[in-house]
Design a protein around this motif. Structure first.
Motif, PDB file in Angstrom:
ATOM      1  N   PHE A  68       0.839  -1.204   0.000  1.00 56.91           N
ATOM      2  CA  PHE A  68       0.000   0.000   0.000  1.00 56.91           C
ATOM      3  C   PHE A  68       0.872   1.252   0.000  1.00 56.91           C
ATOM      4  O   PHE A  68       0.651   2.178  -0.782  1.00 56.91           O
ATOM      5  CB  PHE A  68      -0.918  -0.021   1.227  1.00 56.91           C
ATOM      6  CG  PHE A  68      -1.679   1.259   1.447  1.00 56.91           C
ATOM      7  CD1 PHE A  68      -2.815   1.544   0.713  1.00 56.91           C
ATOM      8  CD2 PHE A  68      -1.259   2.165   2.401  1.00 56.91           C
ATOM      9  CE1 PHE A  68      -3.521   2.726   0.921  1.00 56.91           C
ATOM     10  CE2 PHE A  68      -1.943   3.345   2.618  1.00 56.91           C
ATOM     11  CZ  PHE A  68      -3.080   3.622   1.877  1.00 56.91           C
ATOM     12  N   MET A  69       1.882   1.293   0.870  1.00 56.89           N
ATOM     13  CA  MET A  69       2.770   2.455   0.940  1.00 56.89           C
ATOM     14  C   MET A  69       3.600   2.592  -0.329  1.00 56.89           C
ATOM     15  O   MET A  69       3.878   3.702  -0.777  1.00 56.89           O
ATOM     16  CB  MET A  69       3.685   2.347   2.162  1.00 56.89           C
ATOM     17  CG  MET A  69       3.003   2.672   3.479  1.00 56.89           C
ATOM     18  SD  MET A  69       2.172   4.284   3.468  1.00 56.89           S
ATOM     19  CE  MET A  69       3.512   5.381   2.988  1.00 56.89           C
ATOM     20  N   PHE A  70       4.012   1.462  -0.912  1.00 59.05           N
ATOM     21  CA  PHE A  70       4.719   1.497  -2.193  1.00 59.05           C
ATOM     22  C   PHE A  70       3.863   2.201  -3.241  1.00 59.05           C
ATOM     23  O   PHE A  70       4.334   3.092  -3.959  1.00 59.05           O
ATOM     24  CB  PHE A  70       5.051   0.070  -2.642  1.00 59.05           C
ATOM     25  CG  PHE A  70       5.660  -0.016  -4.013  1.00 59.05           C
ATOM     26  CD1 PHE A  70       7.032   0.093  -4.191  1.00 59.05           C
ATOM     27  CD2 PHE A  70       4.860  -0.198  -5.138  1.00 59.05           C
ATOM     28  CE1 PHE A  70       7.597   0.020  -5.457  1.00 59.05           C
ATOM     29  CE2 PHE A  70       5.411  -0.274  -6.408  1.00 59.05           C
ATOM     30  CZ  PHE A  70       6.785  -0.160  -6.565  1.00 59.05           C
ATOM     31  N   SER A  71       2.599   1.816  -3.327  1.00 61.35           N
ATOM     32  CA  SER A  71       1.694   2.410  -4.316  1.00 61.35           C
ATOM     33  C   SER A  71       1.475   3.894  -4.048  1.00 61.35           C
ATOM     34  O   SER A  71       1.458   4.695  -4.982  1.00 61.35           O
ATOM     35  CB  SER A  71       0.350   1.667  -4.302  1.00 61.35           C
ATOM     36  OG  SER A  71       0.517   0.308  -4.636  1.00 61.35           O
ATOM     37  N   VAL A  72       1.313   4.248  -2.784  1.00 62.19           N
ATOM     38  CA  VAL A  72       1.097   5.656  -2.438  1.00 62.19           C
ATOM     39  C   VAL A  72       2.288   6.509  -2.865  1.00 62.19           C
ATOM     40  O   VAL A  72       2.117   7.606  -3.411  1.00 62.19           O
ATOM     41  CB  VAL A  72       0.844   5.797  -0.918  1.00 62.19           C
ATOM     42  CG1 VAL A  72       0.921   7.257  -0.482  1.00 62.19           C
ATOM     43  CG2 VAL A  72      -0.526   5.226  -0.556  1.00 62.19           C
ATOM     44  N   LEU A 105      -1.739  10.175   0.526  1.00 58.50           N
ATOM     45  CA  LEU A 105      -1.858   9.202   1.617  1.00 58.50           C
ATOM     46  C   LEU A 105      -3.194   9.366   2.336  1.00 58.50           C
ATOM     47  O   LEU A 105      -3.891   8.368   2.620  1.00 58.50           O
ATOM     48  CB  LEU A 105      -0.704   9.383   2.600  1.00 58.50           C
ATOM     49  CG  LEU A 105      -0.676   8.423   3.800  1.00 58.50           C
ATOM     50  CD1 LEU A 105      -0.579   6.975   3.340  1.00 58.50           C
ATOM     51  CD2 LEU A 105       0.486   8.773   4.729  1.00 58.50           C
ATOM     52  N   LEU A 106      -3.564  10.606   2.609  1.00 59.76           N
ATOM     53  CA  LEU A 106      -4.838  10.876   3.274  1.00 59.76           C
ATOM     54  C   LEU A 106      -6.009  10.406   2.414  1.00 59.76           C
ATOM     55  O   LEU A 106      -6.983   9.839   2.921  1.00 59.76           O
ATOM     56  CB  LEU A 106      -4.962  12.370   3.569  1.00 59.76           C
ATOM     57  CG  LEU A 106      -6.229  12.818   4.309  1.00 59.76           C
ATOM     58  CD1 LEU A 106      -6.293  12.175   5.686  1.00 59.76           C
ATOM     59  CD2 LEU A 106      -6.264  14.337   4.439  1.00 59.76           C
ATOM     60  N   TYR A 107      -5.907  10.627   1.108  1.00 61.35           N
ATOM     61  CA  TYR A 107      -6.962  10.213   0.186  1.00 61.35           C
ATOM     62  C   TYR A 107      -7.173   8.702   0.218  1.00 61.35           C
ATOM     63  O   TYR A 107      -8.304   8.219   0.360  1.00 61.35           O
ATOM     64  CB  TYR A 107      -6.593  10.663  -1.231  1.00 61.35           C
ATOM     65  CG  TYR A 107      -7.377   9.966  -2.321  1.00 61.35           C
ATOM     66  CD1 TYR A 107      -8.706  10.290  -2.573  1.00 61.35           C
ATOM     67  CD2 TYR A 107      -6.778   8.981  -3.101  1.00 61.35           C
ATOM     68  CE1 TYR A 107      -9.425   9.657  -3.569  1.00 61.35           C
ATOM     69  CE2 TYR A 107      -7.494   8.337  -4.103  1.00 61.35           C
ATOM     70  CZ  TYR A 107      -8.811   8.674  -4.329  1.00 61.35           C
ATOM     71  OH  TYR A 107      -9.519   8.034  -5.313  1.00 61.35           O
ATOM     72  N   PHE A 108      -6.084   7.945   0.126  1.00 62.30           N
ATOM     73  CA  PHE A 108      -6.200   6.484   0.086  1.00 62.30           C
ATOM     74  C   PHE A 108      -6.642   5.910   1.431  1.00 62.30           C
ATOM     75  O   PHE A 108      -7.422   4.950   1.475  1.00 62.30           O
ATOM     76  CB  PHE A 108      -4.878   5.856  -0.360  1.00 62.30           C
ATOM     77  CG  PHE A 108      -4.696   5.831  -1.845  1.00 62.30           C
ATOM     78  CD1 PHE A 108      -5.425   4.950  -2.633  1.00 62.30           C
ATOM     79  CD2 PHE A 108      -3.809   6.690  -2.460  1.00 62.30           C
ATOM     80  CE1 PHE A 108      -5.269   4.916  -4.005  1.00 62.30           C
ATOM     81  CE2 PHE A 108      -3.647   6.675  -3.837  1.00 62.30           C
ATOM     82  CZ  PHE A 108      -4.376   5.783  -4.610  1.00 62.30           C
TER      83      PHE A 108
END
Length: 213
Positions: A68-72, A105-108
């Motif tokens: 998830f963090m990779f994608s963000v 990050l906030l959006y996801f």
């Protein structure tokens, strides 16, 4: 003569970002090489999804948090490049990227929370678990492919317009495959699907872009 401070713009942080992303891929492969391969080739995977695969939908797992963090990070850098393309007079640098990263990050995170809340509210988690699994897999596949495209853009002189066209193509392809593989669920619940797209995809994205641009 009066001394003038020389301001030098450096892109060392971009190289560091790519190294962090590469390290993330390495760690993901060490954690679960099978799932990394499945997510990377999600667009080209037409085999039956097993029940054990659906266990990966859970967000609170090390592998899921890391991918998830990779994608963000990938999507944040893409938005950063889009902002420079759309507003060439805007400032560049790590500070601008970090501000965009915060919004993305906030959006996801907000989207994940709202999505999970709606699933519980309408008690339909089991029926659309496959849909959520595919949606996330396709998103991660897009992020892997965009990571490669961003490296080519940064170090192989790939035109920015081609990068953005490729990104749009991947996101459109994601929705085409998602609808094609869930057409029975979507058309049976078309009203709820349209409501879902508007409430959890379009509206938050519109707000995020308004804040960033």
């Amino acid at each position: 003569m009066q001394a003038v401070d020389k301001i030098v713009q450096t892109n060392d942080w971009v190289t560091l970002l790519f190294l962090i992303l590469f390290s993330g891929i390495v760690v993901l492969k060490l954690m679960n090489p099978k799932k990394v391969k499945e997510n990377f080739f999600a667009f080209f995977r037409f085999t039956i999804i097993e029940d054990e695969d659906l266990e990966g939908v859970s967000f609170f797992k090390g592998f899921q948090l890391l991918i998830f963090m990779f994608s963000v990070l990938v999507f944040s850098f893409l938005v950063y490049q889009f902002k420079l393309y759309k507003l060439p007079q805007t400032k560049t640098g790590l500070t601008v990227f970090l501000s965009i990263l915060a919004y993305v990050l906030l959006y996801f995170i907000a989207k994940r929370i709202l999505e999970y809340a709606l699933l519980l509210l309408f008690v339909i988690k089991n029926r659309i678990q496959f849909f959520v699994y595919l949606k996330n897999s396709y998103l991660y596949s897009v992020s892997f492919l965009l990571y490669i495209a961003l490296i080519l853009f940064e170090y192989a002189a790939l035109g920015k317009q081609y990068l953005l066209i490729f990104a749009v193509f991947l996101f459109v392809l994601r929705y085409v495959f998602l609808i094609a593989r869930n057409k029975k669920l979507i058309f049976n619940k078309l009203f709820y699907f349209i409501l879902y797209i508007c409430a959890l995809e379009i509206a938050p994205l519109f707000v995020a872009f308004k804040l960033m641009f």
